[in-house]
Design a protein around this motif. Structure first.
Motif, PDB file in Angstrom:
ATOM      1  N   ILE A 125     119.753 -25.195 -17.952  1.00 33.82           N
ATOM      2  CA  ILE A 125     119.198 -25.647 -19.222  1.00 33.82           C
ATOM      3  C   ILE A 125     117.747 -26.050 -18.997  1.00 33.82           C
ATOM      4  N   SER A 126     116.868 -25.548 -19.856  1.00 35.75           N
ATOM      5  CA  SER A 126     115.448 -25.860 -19.741  1.00 35.75           C
ATOM      6  C   SER A 126     114.834 -25.850 -21.131  1.00 35.75           C
ATOM      7  N   ILE A 127     114.225 -26.979 -21.537  1.00 30.78           N
ATOM      8  CA  ILE A 127     113.539 -27.052 -22.824  1.00 30.78           C
ATOM      9  C   ILE A 127     112.167 -27.664 -22.609  1.00 30.78           C
ATOM     10  N   SER A 128     111.190 -27.190 -23.382  1.00 31.09           N
ATOM     11  CA  SER A 128     109.808 -27.627 -23.188  1.00 31.09           C
ATOM     12  C   SER A 128     109.201 -28.092 -24.494  1.00 31.09           C
ATOM     13  N   ALA A 129     108.168 -28.943 -24.363  1.00 33.70           N
ATOM     14  CA  ALA A 129     107.415 -29.411 -25.524  1.00 33.70           C
ATOM     15  C   ALA A 129     106.044 -29.876 -25.050  1.00 33.70           C
ATOM     16  N   SER A 130     105.074 -29.911 -25.969  1.00 31.84           N
ATOM     17  CA  SER A 130     103.749 -30.432 -25.653  1.00 31.84           C
ATOM     18  C   SER A 130     103.251 -31.252 -26.833  1.00 31.84           C
ATOM     19  N   TYR A 131     102.486 -32.315 -26.517  1.00 32.05           N
ATOM     20  CA  TYR A 131     101.996 -33.228 -27.546  1.00 32.05           C
ATOM     21  C   TYR A 131     100.555 -33.635 -27.215  1.00 32.05           C
ATOM     22  N   PRO A 132      99.720 -33.848 -28.213  1.00 31.57           N
ATOM     23  CA  PRO A 132      98.386 -34.395 -27.956  1.00 31.57           C
ATOM     24  C   PRO A 132      98.456 -35.923 -27.855  1.00 31.57           C
ATOM     25  N   LEU A 133      97.693 -36.494 -26.945  1.00 34.28           N
ATOM     26  CA  LEU A 133      97.573 -37.947 -26.805  1.00 34.28           C
ATOM     27  C   LEU A 133      96.121 -38.318 -27.063  1.00 34.28           C
ATOM     28  N   TYR A 134      95.878 -39.157 -28.074  1.00 34.73           N
ATOM     29  CA  TYR A 134      94.529 -39.506 -28.478  1.00 34.73           C
ATOM     30  C   TYR A 134      94.153 -40.857 -27.854  1.00 34.73           C
ATOM     31  N   VAL A 135      93.180 -40.835 -26.941  1.00 34.05           N
ATOM     32  CA  VAL A 135      92.724 -42.047 -26.246  1.00 34.05           C
ATOM     33  C   VAL A 135      91.298 -42.341 -26.693  1.00 34.05           C
ATOM     34  N   GLY A 136      91.117 -43.470 -27.411  1.00 31.19           N
ATOM     35  CA  GLY A 136      89.794 -43.835 -27.914  1.00 31.19           C
ATOM     36  C   GLY A 136      89.282 -42.895 -28.959  1.00 31.19           C
ATOM     37  N   VAL A 137      90.151 -42.029 -29.511  1.00 35.34           N
ATOM     38  CA  VAL A 137      89.774 -41.049 -30.532  1.00 35.34           C
ATOM     39  C   VAL A 137      90.801 -41.137 -31.655  1.00 35.34           C
ATOM     40  N   SER A 138      90.309 -41.133 -32.897  1.00 40.79           N
ATOM     41  CA  SER A 138      91.243 -41.184 -34.029  1.00 40.79           C
ATOM     42  C   SER A 138      92.090 -39.917 -34.046  1.00 40.79           C
ATOM     43  N   PRO A 139      93.401 -40.058 -34.106  1.00 36.12           N
ATOM     44  CA  PRO A 139      94.274 -38.874 -34.069  1.00 36.12           C
ATOM     45  C   PRO A 139      94.184 -38.059 -35.347  1.00 36.12           C
ATOM     46  N   GLN A 140      94.272 -36.768 -35.161  1.00 34.47           N
ATOM     47  CA  GLN A 140      94.315 -35.851 -36.293  1.00 34.47           C
ATOM     48  C   GLN A 140      95.757 -35.767 -36.775  1.00 34.47           C
ATOM     49  N   LYS A 141      95.936 -35.793 -38.082  1.00 35.83           N
ATOM     50  CA  LYS A 141      97.284 -35.740 -38.643  1.00 35.83           C
ATOM     51  C   LYS A 141      97.936 -34.417 -38.288  1.00 35.83           C
ATOM     52  N   THR A 142      99.114 -34.490 -37.675  1.00 33.38           N
ATOM     53  CA  THR A 142      99.844 -33.270 -37.285  1.00 33.38           C
ATOM     54  C   THR A 142     101.202 -33.230 -37.965  1.00 33.38           C
ATOM     55  N   TYR A 143     101.752 -32.025 -38.020  1.00 33.24           N
ATOM     56  CA  TYR A 143     103.045 -31.798 -38.664  1.00 33.24           C
ATOM     57  C   TYR A 143     103.908 -30.923 -37.755  1.00 33.24           C
ATOM     58  N   ASN A 144     105.203 -31.034 -37.933  1.00 31.03           N
ATOM     59  CA  ASN A 144     106.143 -30.248 -37.129  1.00 31.03           C
ATOM     60  C   ASN A 144     106.264 -28.833 -37.686  1.00 31.03           C
ATOM     61  N   VAL A 145     106.178 -27.858 -36.793  1.00 33.37           N
ATOM     62  CA  VAL A 145     106.531 -26.478 -37.114  1.00 33.37           C
ATOM     63  C   VAL A 145     107.720 -26.138 -36.225  1.00 33.37           C
ATOM     64  N   SER A 146     108.896 -26.049 -36.848  1.00 29.35           N
ATOM     65  CA  SER A 146     110.146 -25.844 -36.100  1.00 29.35           C
ATOM     66  C   SER A 146     110.635 -24.414 -36.280  1.00 29.35           C
ATOM     67  N   PHE A 147     110.915 -23.744 -35.166  1.00 28.10           N
ATOM     68  CA  PHE A 147     111.523 -22.420 -35.168  1.00 28.10           C
ATOM     69  C   PHE A 147     113.000 -22.598 -34.831  1.00 28.10           C
ATOM     70  N   VAL A 148     113.885 -22.143 -35.724  1.00 33.89           N
ATOM     71  CA  VAL A 148     115.331 -22.316 -35.548  1.00 33.89           C
ATOM     72  C   VAL A 148     115.961 -20.938 -35.432  1.00 33.89           C
ATOM     73  N   GLU A 149     116.604 -20.678 -34.295  1.00 27.25           N
ATOM     74  CA  GLU A 149     117.172 -19.343 -34.064  1.00 27.25           C
ATOM     75  C   GLU A 149     118.662 -19.293 -34.359  1.00 27.25           C
ATOM     76  N   THR A 150     119.116 -18.108 -34.763  1.00 28.77           N
ATOM     77  CA  THR A 150     120.539 -17.790 -34.883  1.00 28.77           C
ATOM     78  C   THR A 150     120.769 -16.420 -34.263  1.00 28.77           C
ATOM     79  N   GLY A 151     121.971 -16.221 -33.727  1.00 32.64           N
ATOM     80  CA  GLY A 151     122.328 -14.912 -33.182  1.00 32.64           C
ATOM     81  C   GLY A 151     122.416 -14.849 -31.681  1.00 32.64           C
ATOM     82  N   LEU A 152     121.754 -15.763 -30.962  1.00 31.03           N
ATOM     83  CA  LEU A 152     121.806 -15.732 -29.499  1.00 31.03           C
ATOM     84  C   LEU A 152     123.086 -16.381 -28.993  1.00 31.03           C
TER      85      LEU A 152
END
Length: 486
Positions: A209-236
């Protein structure tokens, strides 16, 4: 004296009548409701014995349903044991019963399914969740991981922080996550300079089992508003690794969901290749406008499906009735209606009765949607019906596998011969008119009378009350006559 006795009798009868009616309705009003609680299982092989303990009572069944009855409202608990290696979900719980309920129970062999649910950044000194970090301040940085499987999972998270593509720090927190539980895998980090850092996470667990993710970390910088884009698979198949590339960022997972965090904008994506499968949509564009979105990804198994068709032609015209001593074109078409390229052959067998007039194998290699036609010559010597069967085969590492089969039948008539005859002046013509017999089959109609409805309990009560009323009226009349006879 008679008058007093008559009035007393009348009073007792009326009081009894009122009491009887009140008793009838009080019995109905005091009935305690009964509720059914039904457990419905799925996942076990047919005929497998399973059991449920509910409110202290245990029941077994080899069907997929077990039902208990509860008198009145209750808050009972239940437990469901494993069946061999099959594990139930849910396996236990407590429910409020104030109506009839159905509880679905899914049995499955042991499996682990991990999902990264969100980023966690907490200031160490205050325990406060933050979105903008400051240089020189210590934070607990990590991700929440949920186990959606049915057995414990020992999860290991390889967590790395980068700045401008260069390694800043990394750690490998480990946690044992029970079925249905969520745990935070994190470490303490103190950023030294301002900037937008990248937090990379790869969570691994057995088996494969292996799952990955990446996130921005804002240090001393105002964060830009982000939203989730989720890909959901069926059939595998469960546990199959797949990947998505969104604007150059690649993420993979063995669960059915891959999520990116991005600001508003338009993005391109590509679904990675998965051995044995093909994504219905491989590439595409999406637009994020101040909100999260979900993209459905459907995988189809790679299938090579050659389908054959047949028709017979004479001088370029399709025919269905054949003649002897005539040469025809037997045209066989093969089209790949699958989604994978393959090769094989179509076996064409034509026969008249027990005599085989054609037996031919035609090889092909076809891409998805590609078709190929073959023309064979055939000449018939008898008037027996012609039967033609087509069987397509796919070449696989395990040998030739039949894929499709069809058959057709054609009538064959004698080709008329041309002869010279001498015609006499005296010609006799005999005409025989066939006798036509009409047979009329009588029609029988069965009429079934509808069943007589059973009287309801309310109708029975009404009948009882009317009967009692009639009896009382008769007794009152007798009492009145008795009183008048002084």
């Amino acid at each position: 004296m008679r008058q007093i006795l008559g009035f007393s009798l009348l009073f007792l009868l009326m009081w009894s009548f009122i009491g009887l009616i009140a008793g009838t309705f009080s019995v109905e009003a005091s009935t305690t409701p009964t509720y059914n609680v039904t457990f419905v299982e799925s996942g076990l092989p047919a005929g497998t014995m399973w059991s449920v303990t509910f409110n202290g009572q245990t029941k077994n069944s080899t069907t997929n349903e077990i039902t208990f009855q509860v008198q009145g409202e209750a808050y009972p608990s239940f437990s469901i044991p494993d069946v061999g290696r099959y594990i139930p979900t849910p396996s236990q719980g407590q429910i409020l019963v104030n109506s009839s309920l159905t509880i679905n129970v899914t049995f499955a062999l042991p499996f682990v399914k991990l999902v990264i649910t969100k980023l966690e950044v907490v200031q160490q000194s205050t325990g406060t969740t933050v979105t903008e970090l400051q240089p020189g301040t210590s934070y607990v940085v990590g991700v929440d991981v949920q186990n959606q499987g049915n057995v414990n999972a020992l999860a290991e998270a390889n967590e790395t922080i980068l700045l401008n593509g260069k390694l800043v720090t990394s750690d490998v927190p480990i946690a044992s996550i029970s079925p249905g539980a969520t745990d935070t895998l994190s470490f303490v980090w103190t950023p030294s300079t301002s900037g937008i850092y990248t937090f990379l996470v790869n969570v691994k667990a057995s088996p494969n089992i292996s799952i990955s993710a990446s996130y921005p970390l804002y240090v001393g910088v105002s964060p830009q508003k982000t939203y989730n884009v989720s890909f959901v698979e069926t059939g595998l198949a469960q546990g199959t690794e797949w990947s998505v590339t969104l604007n150059g960022t690649v993420k993979s997972s063995t669960s059915n969901t891959i999520t990116f965090q991005v600001p508003s904008g338009t993005y391109t994506y590509t679904i990675g290749n998965v051995t044995g499968y093909l994504a219905k949509t491989v590439t595409g564009k999406l637009t994020v406008v101040n909100g999260s979105i979900t993209v459905q990804v459907t995988f189809l198994p790679l299938v090579f499906r050659p389908v054959a068709t047949l028709y017979i032609s004479y001088n370029g015209q399709q025919v269905t009735q054949l003649k002897t001593n005539t040469t025809y074109d037997l045209i066989v078409g093969v089209k790949n209606e699958g989604n994978a390229t393959g090769q094989g052959y179509v076996l064409v067998v034509a026969s008249q009765g027990s005599i085989t007039v054609l037996n031919k194998a035609l090889n092909y290699t076809l891409k998805p949607g590609q078709a190929e036609n073959f023309t064979l010559l055939i000449n018939l010597n008898s008037t027996s019906p012609l039967s033609v069967s087509l069987t397509t085969y796919s070449s696989t590492p395990k040998g030739e596998v039949p894929v499709y089969n069809s058959s057709s039948q054609f009538t064959v008539i004698q080709q008329p011969t041309t002869t010279k005859t001498t015609t006499s002046t005296n010609t006799t013509t005999n005409t025989t008119t066939p006798t036509k017999t009409n047979t009329t089959t009588p029609t029988t109609t069965n009429t079934t009378s509808p069943p007589t409805p059973k009287p309801s309990s309310s109708s029975s009560n009404t009948t009882l009350i009317i009967g009692i009323a009639v009896i009382v009226i008769v007794i009152i009349a007798i009492a009145v006559i008795f009183l008048r006879r002084k």
